[in-house]
Design a protein around this motif. Structure first.
Motif, mmCIF file in Angstrom:
data_model
loop_
_atom_site.group_PDB
_atom_site.id
_atom_site.type_symbol
_atom_site.label_atom_id
_atom_site.label_comp_id
_atom_site.label_asym_id
_atom_site.label_seq_id
_atom_site.Cartn_x
_atom_site.Cartn_y
_atom_site.Cartn_z
ATOM 1 N N ASP A 13 61.564 14.561 62.007
ATOM 2 C CA ASP A 13 61.860 13.397 62.855
ATOM 3 C C ASP A 13 63.178 13.579 63.603
ATOM 4 O O ASP A 13 63.272 13.337 64.805
ATOM 5 C CB ASP A 13 61.944 12.107 62.009
ATOM 6 N N GLU A 14 64.202 14.019 62.870
ATOM 7 C CA GLU A 14 65.528 14.168 63.493
ATOM 8 C C GLU A 14 65.499 15.253 64.572
ATOM 9 O O GLU A 14 66.100 15.100 65.630
ATOM 10 C CB GLU A 14 66.568 14.551 62.433
ATOM 11 N N THR A 15 64.787 16.328 64.277
ATOM 12 C CA THR A 15 64.770 17.447 65.234
ATOM 13 C C THR A 15 64.044 17.030 66.516
ATOM 14 O O THR A 15 64.527 17.276 67.627
ATOM 15 C CB THR A 15 64.107 18.683 64.579
ATOM 16 N N GLN A 16 62.915 16.361 66.355
ATOM 17 C CA GLN A 16 62.196 15.906 67.555
ATOM 18 C C GLN A 16 63.011 14.880 68.334
ATOM 19 O O GLN A 16 63.051 14.904 69.559
ATOM 20 C CB GLN A 16 60.845 15.320 67.163
ATOM 21 N N ALA A 17 63.674 13.980 67.599
ATOM 22 C CA ALA A 17 64.487 12.957 68.276
ATOM 23 C C ALA A 17 65.614 13.613 69.081
ATOM 24 O O ALA A 17 65.936 13.179 70.189
ATOM 25 C CB ALA A 17 65.046 11.973 67.257
ATOM 26 N N LEU A 18 66.196 14.676 68.521
ATOM 27 C CA LEU A 18 67.267 15.365 69.239
ATOM 28 C C LEU A 18 66.750 16.056 70.502
ATOM 29 O O LEU A 18 67.401 16.047 71.543
ATOM 30 C CB LEU A 18 67.953 16.381 68.322
ATOM 31 N N ASP A 65 51.483 16.161 63.575
ATOM 32 C CA ASP A 65 52.937 16.318 63.623
ATOM 33 C C ASP A 65 53.360 17.752 63.282
ATOM 34 O O ASP A 65 54.245 17.983 62.447
ATOM 35 C CB ASP A 65 53.602 15.308 62.662
ATOM 36 N N SER A 66 52.704 18.701 63.940
ATOM 37 C CA SER A 66 52.981 20.135 63.785
ATOM 38 C C SER A 66 52.734 20.643 62.363
ATOM 39 O O SER A 66 53.243 21.696 61.982
ATOM 40 C CB SER A 66 54.413 20.489 64.193
ATOM 41 N N ARG A 67 51.995 19.874 61.574
ATOM 42 C CA ARG A 67 51.717 20.322 60.211
ATOM 43 C C ARG A 67 50.226 20.325 59.889
ATOM 44 O O ARG A 67 49.792 19.690 58.931
ATOM 45 C CB ARG A 67 52.503 19.459 59.214
ATOM 46 N N PRO A 68 49.424 21.036 60.695
ATOM 47 C CA PRO A 68 48.018 21.156 60.347
ATOM 48 C C PRO A 68 47.855 22.058 59.121
ATOM 49 O O PRO A 68 46.848 22.012 58.423
ATOM 50 C CB PRO A 68 47.379 21.808 61.580
ATOM 51 N N ASN A 69 48.852 22.900 58.890
ATOM 52 C CA ASN A 69 48.927 23.724 57.670
ATOM 53 C C ASN A 69 50.410 23.805 57.308
ATOM 54 O O ASN A 69 51.222 23.077 57.888
ATOM 55 C CB ASN A 69 48.305 25.113 57.916
#
Ligand code: PMP
Length: 369
Positions: A53-58, A237-241
């Motif tokens: 979350d923080e990385t995407q927000a940045l 959210d970039s976590r399909p695996n």
């Protein structure tokens, strides 16, 4: 601040800010006071949710990325995008995509697409050993391409686009920004799809950042393997695996550093201030020869040649001994390359220019021979 004994001119993986490395050391031991290090947390637990979350927000904050754009963390390097793009948006359709060949990576992207689908070469700088960016008149686009692909900074040849390619209006622009992303302000709304391997300006190797319009991602093929479909990354959210948590976390730390330095405008000023003395020096003497033409020069990778290959070998040897590492050019281009990404310290450029001056004086006689 630079306190280490070596200036790292590597083209990537490249130098990281010292404050970032120190924070990473701490978080490897214990992140967020959980008593568990970043390398050990579940990728679906609260700590890693927070990291994502923080990385995407940045990303959004630094480049003003609107909500209709997705930020994805993928794997397989920037090179995987060379085939994923045509797999998603071209293969199995009757469409063509336009590619501009400005160097090794742009050419690889073109060739990978060509192996899978119909593509059109809209421009090339091969005639002059990729020492320039083709001008507007040299670009010939096809009638209605699915997208136009270009590479904003040619890491190997040291050229960089200082404008957008003049594609017909409305055509989706796809850009490989692996070696200059966040080196200057970025208006993502001019693009449908941006990708960049992290290991130059954004962090260590291991993740590739995609910033793309959601409606564009949704147009991708639904018949290719699910881990090749962008929508799977968008949806999960970039976590399909299991994703490469560590480099994604490290990108977040690099973004915090960029923010603390003043953001993308400050990065641009910092990078201009580093590249200028190097190019000014190259232009003011005739022992070293800049490879990239004026107007096409990269702020990230400064490429130059010496009078002979023997002198180039000697230069590398003596520069390395003097604490300047990674100056050897890419094997396909030869010569020298000083990569001076965001985190590269200004003192390193001062040291390099002083070293080059001394080297030219000491070896002037060999240049004549
Ligand atoms: N594009 C550009 C502009 C690059 O500089 C590189 C790597 N140096 C790549 C793509 C390939 O990146 P990767 O090794 O992450 O696949």
């Amino acid at each position: 601040m630079h306190t280490r004994k070596t200036f790292n001119f590597s083209a990537g993986p490249g130098v990281l800010a010292e404050s970032v490395l120190k924070q990473i050391q701490k978080d490897i031991w214990d992140i967020h006071g959980t008593g568990i290090g970043v390398l050990e947390h579940s990728h679906r637990g609260g700590s890693i949710d927070r990291v994502f979350d923080e990385t995407q927000a940045l990303f959004r904050e630094l480049a003003g990325i609107p909500d209709n754009y997705k930020i994805l963390f993928m794997t397989g390097g920037a090179s995987a995008q060379f085939h994923l793009l045509p797999m998603n948006f071209l293969a199995g359709t009757n469409k063509t995509a336009d590619y501009i060949d400005t160097g090794v990576w742009a050419n690889k992207a073109y060739k990978e697409a060509k192996a899978l689908a119909s593509v059109h070469l809209a421009g090339s700088s091969e005639d002059k050993n990729h020492s320039y960016i083709p001008g507007k008149d040299a670009l010939k686009f096809s009638a209605s391409p699915a997208y136009v692909h270009y590479c904003s900074n040619n890491t190997i040849y040291g050229t960089e686009w200082h404008r957008m390619p003049e594609a017909p209006s409305g055509v989706p622009i796809v850009c490989d920004m692996s070696s200059d992303i966040f080196s200057r302000p970025l208006d993502v709304t001019k693009f449908h799809f941006i990708y960049a391997g992290a290991q130059k300006n954004l962090g260590p190797a291991g993740t590739t950042i995609v910033i793309a319009r959601e409606d564009f991602l949704e147009q991708g093929s639904k018949t290719i393997p699910s881990l090749c479909q962008y929508r799977e990354y968008a949806k999960n959210d970039s976590r399909p695996n299991t994703p490469p948590v560590f480099p994604i976390y490290a990108v977040g730390e690099v973004l915090k550093w960029i923010k603390s330095e003043g953001g993308l405008k400050a990065m641009q000023s910092r990078n201009e201030a580093k590249a200028k003395p190097l190019y000014d020096f190259l232009d003011a003497q005739d022992f070293f020869r800049a490879h990239a033409q004026k107007g096409s020069r990269s702020l990230m990778n400064v490429t130059f040649r010496l009078p002979t290959e023997d002198l180039e070998k000697q230069f590398i040897k003596e520069a390395t001994a003097a604490g300047m590492d990674g100056l050897k050019g890419h094997r396909s281009a030869g010569g020298m390359r000083a990569s001076i990404y965001n985190a590269f310290p200004p003192e390193g450029v001062t040291a390099l220019v002083a070293f080059m001056e001394k080297f030219a004086k000491a070896n002037a006689n060999k240049a004549m021979a």
